[in-house]
Design a protein around this motif. Structure first.
Motif, mmCIF file in Angstrom:
data_model
loop_
_atom_site.group_PDB
_atom_site.id
_atom_site.type_symbol
_atom_site.label_atom_id
_atom_site.label_comp_id
_atom_site.label_asym_id
_atom_site.label_seq_id
_atom_site.Cartn_x
_atom_site.Cartn_y
_atom_site.Cartn_z
ATOM 1 N N ARG A 75 0.868 -1.237 0.158
ATOM 2 C CA ARG A 75 0.032 -0.122 -0.025
ATOM 3 C C ARG A 75 0.986 1.284 -0.155
ATOM 4 O O ARG A 75 0.638 2.293 -0.622
ATOM 5 C CB ARG A 75 -1.117 -0.028 1.234
ATOM 6 N N ALA B 263 2.165 1.891 -3.446
ATOM 7 C CA ALA B 263 1.307 2.173 -4.272
ATOM 8 C C ALA B 263 1.007 3.579 -3.994
ATOM 9 O O ALA B 263 0.906 4.312 -5.119
ATOM 10 C CB ALA B 263 -0.032 1.331 -4.309
ATOM 11 N N LEU C 124 1.044 7.144 -6.326
ATOM 12 C CA LEU C 124 -0.381 8.037 -6.281
ATOM 13 C C LEU C 124 0.010 9.100 -5.955
ATOM 14 O O LEU C 124 -0.365 10.532 -6.826
ATOM 15 C CB LEU C 124 -1.330 7.469 -5.330
ATOM 16 N N LEU D 61 -1.486 4.156 -9.624
ATOM 17 C CA LEU D 61 -1.012 3.302 -8.532
ATOM 18 C C LEU D 61 -0.533 1.824 -9.156
ATOM 19 O O LEU D 61 -0.971 1.629 -9.954
ATOM 20 C CB LEU D 61 -2.214 3.014 -7.303
ATOM 21 N N PRO E 117 -4.696 -2.945 -6.624
ATOM 22 C CA PRO E 117 -5.813 -2.579 -5.850
ATOM 23 C C PRO E 117 -5.317 -2.836 -4.241
ATOM 24 O O PRO E 117 -4.547 -3.665 -3.901
ATOM 25 C CB PRO E 117 -6.727 -3.854 -6.159
ATOM 26 N N ASP F 156 -9.688 8.015 -11.390
ATOM 27 C CA ASP F 156 -8.313 7.139 -11.196
ATOM 28 C C ASP F 156 -8.821 6.463 -9.648
ATOM 29 O O ASP F 156 -8.144 5.411 -9.556
ATOM 30 C CB ASP F 156 -7.382 8.031 -10.858
ATOM 31 N N TYR F 157 -9.188 7.272 -8.624
ATOM 32 C CA TYR F 157 -9.380 6.555 -7.314
ATOM 33 C C TYR F 157 -10.419 5.288 -7.369
ATOM 34 O O TYR F 157 -9.863 4.475 -6.873
ATOM 35 C CB TYR F 157 -9.937 7.566 -6.498
ATOM 36 N N ARG G 81 -10.843 3.440 -10.113
ATOM 37 C CA ARG G 81 -10.111 2.164 -10.834
ATOM 38 C C ARG G 81 -9.122 1.365 -9.988
ATOM 39 O O ARG G 81 -8.784 0.339 -10.071
ATOM 40 C CB ARG G 81 -9.278 2.855 -12.026
ATOM 41 N N GLU G 82 -8.582 2.440 -8.873
ATOM 42 C CA GLU G 82 -7.657 1.960 -7.936
ATOM 43 C C GLU G 82 -8.234 1.227 -6.688
ATOM 44 O O GLU G 82 -7.525 0.439 -5.918
ATOM 45 C CB GLU G 82 -6.440 2.813 -7.532
ATOM 46 N N TYR H 168 -2.018 2.221 -18.797
ATOM 47 C CA TYR H 168 -3.285 1.715 -18.601
ATOM 48 C C TYR H 168 -3.448 0.159 -18.995
ATOM 49 O O TYR H 168 -4.007 -0.551 -18.221
ATOM 50 C CB TYR H 168 -4.343 2.627 -18.816
ATOM 51 N N ARG I 190 -1.650 -2.270 -17.530
ATOM 52 C CA ARG I 190 -2.116 -2.659 -15.986
ATOM 53 C C ARG I 190 -3.327 -3.466 -15.967
ATOM 54 O O ARG I 190 -3.572 -4.237 -15.313
ATOM 55 C CB ARG I 190 -2.105 -1.476 -15.218
#
Length: 442
Positions: free
Chosen positions: A5, A8, A12, A18, A21, A99-100, A102-103, A426, A429
């Motif tokens: 985390r 990542a 960010l 990031l 997940p 973006d938030y 998607r992550e 993108y 990933r």
């Protein structure tokens, strides 16, 4: 997992791209009796929002702690990095929220939190086409295709040269965005909402002719007076002099000018002189506008999203989206008589009739009318773009103003390179192309 985390979130903080997940520390099935809300409103804008939160507290028995800051993106990133995000955050940039989500940082909203029929009049519910659940709601909107002037000095198109305009690029970490607003509005008024939407969503390249022409039009305009207007814009804060009443009523470089291309939120910058400000739609004065009576308008919005899921947070999101809360936040005539500046809502239940017809704030009523009667409303382009592209956009605006007579193609090629690299990352990933954001213009 904690190390993953941290790594990542470090990425960010730089690129909002990031490494995988992750979840949020502190997730619990227990009811949360205290909610934290992070928002962009401070000072005079903060007070009415806190009053609205007070109504929710009284009715739901939940304590709400609000933190208002103009650096809310940085504060939010810090909270995520520490594993302690707010329950709800309000952001003015939809690209960050995409973006938030998607992550995996955003929590989906319960069914029924958003009544989609209440937002049929604009692009306020825009989201990636493949996203099935709602993760954010529009809680406040602003009209951006307008030009402010001092009452009693009706602007004249024949005399609207660059020397008469208030233009400032300074804005702390996001310097350059006022210039992006000019370019976006020029493109919209020159080429129309279909071209605008294709550009915003990456379907059109930055080096395509309509985009180049929008930059050239603005550059030619800002080159007036031997480039003095451009030089002053680079040295001027968009908020005006410290302790002053904005650029329109300020003094010194960039201050005390006659015209300002700025959103409806500008009246908060004008302080006690806000009642002296009036506006006209930007197509009447914008350089290069194809139709001086055009009805397409650029708009912006502040979106609330949930970073910690709880029944109380769902209730607060539902409350913020409700017609009742939106009307309370819009204030009443008694508040207007005290000089408070109202906010504008995306909710169809807060229309022109909510605002005084005479003897009060007729400017606000006309702003609502512009929002209601526009042919098409288009979300602010840079707010919708991915963070990396938005940042480079702002940087190139500043570079362009350093020499507004230059050919912008080289600058635009660089932005296009960043956009293509972002798309490749993108695909690497997620093994698919990003879904196009729908309803950017509606």
């Amino acid at each position: 997992m904690r190390g993953a985390r941290t790594a990542a979130l470090g990425a960010l903080s730089l690129l909002l791209a990031l490494a995988g997940p992750v979840g949020c520390a502190g997730d619990t099935a227990e009811p949360r009796r205290t909610l934290t809300v992070l928002g962009p409103w401070t000072g005079a804008e903060q007070q009415p929002f806190e009053e609205l939160l007070g109504l929710f507290e009284a009715e739901h028995g939940v304590s709400v702690e609000y933190q208002g800051t103009t650096a809310n993106r940085e504060v939010l990133l810090s909270g995520l990095l520490a594993g302690d995000p707010p329950d709800i955050a309000v952001l003015p940039v939809l690209g960050d929220l995409v973006d938030y989500e998607r992550e995996g940082f955003l929590e989906p909203l319960d069914k029924g939190v958003v009544d989609e029929e209440e937002y049929d009049g604009g692009p306020w519910l825009a989201q990636p086409a493949g996203m099935e659940e709602r993760h954010w709601i529009p809680v406040k909107v602003d009209l951006k295709s307008i030009v402010w002037y001092r009452k009693g000095t009706e602007p004249d198109l024949a005399r609207a040269d660059a020397d008469r305009w208030c233009v400032g690029m300074g804005s702390d970490a996001t310097s350059g965005w006022p210039g992006s607003d000019w370019i976006e509005d020029i493109l919209l008024q020159r080429s129309g909402p279909e071209v605008y939407a294709d550009w915003v969503t990456g379907e059109m390249e930055w080096t395509d002719r309509p985009v180049v022409e929008a930059w050239e039009t603005w550059g030619e305009f800002m080159s007036g007076g031997g480039g003095r207007a451009a030089r002053e814009a680079l040295a001027t804060d968009h908020r005006g002099p410290e302790g002053g009443d904005g650029l329109l009523f300020g003094t010194g470089p960039g201050g005390g000018c006659d015209l300002e291309h700025q959103g409806s939120f500008a009246r908060h910058l004008y302080g006690p002189r806000a009642p002296e400000a009036d506006f006209v739609p930007s197509p009447r004065l914008l350089p290069g506008a194809a139709d001086r009576d055009g009805r397409d308008r650029e708009v912006s919005a502040d979106f609330a999203a949930m970073f910690r899921e709880s029944p109380e947070a769902q209730d607060l999101m539902r409350f913020l989206a409700s017609r009742r809360a939106q009307r309370v936040w819009a204030k009443d005539e008694a508040a207007w008589a005290r000089g408070e500046i109202p906010f504008f809502s995306a909710h169809e239940g807060v229309g022109e009739e909510r605002y005084p017809a005479g003897g009060g704030d007729t400017v606000s009523r006309r702003i609502v009318r512009e929002l209601e009667e526009a042919r098409r409303l288009c979300l602010d382009a840079s707010d919708v773009m991915p963070p990396m592209i938005r940042r480079v956009f702002y940087e190139k605006v500043l570079e362009f103003l350093a020499d507004p007579g230059q050919d912008p193609t080289g600058l635009l090629e660089r932005i296009q390179e960043v956009q293509e690299e972002s798309g490749r990352q993108y695909v690497q990933r997620f093994r698919r192309k990003p879904d196009r954001l729908d309803q950017v213009c509606r």
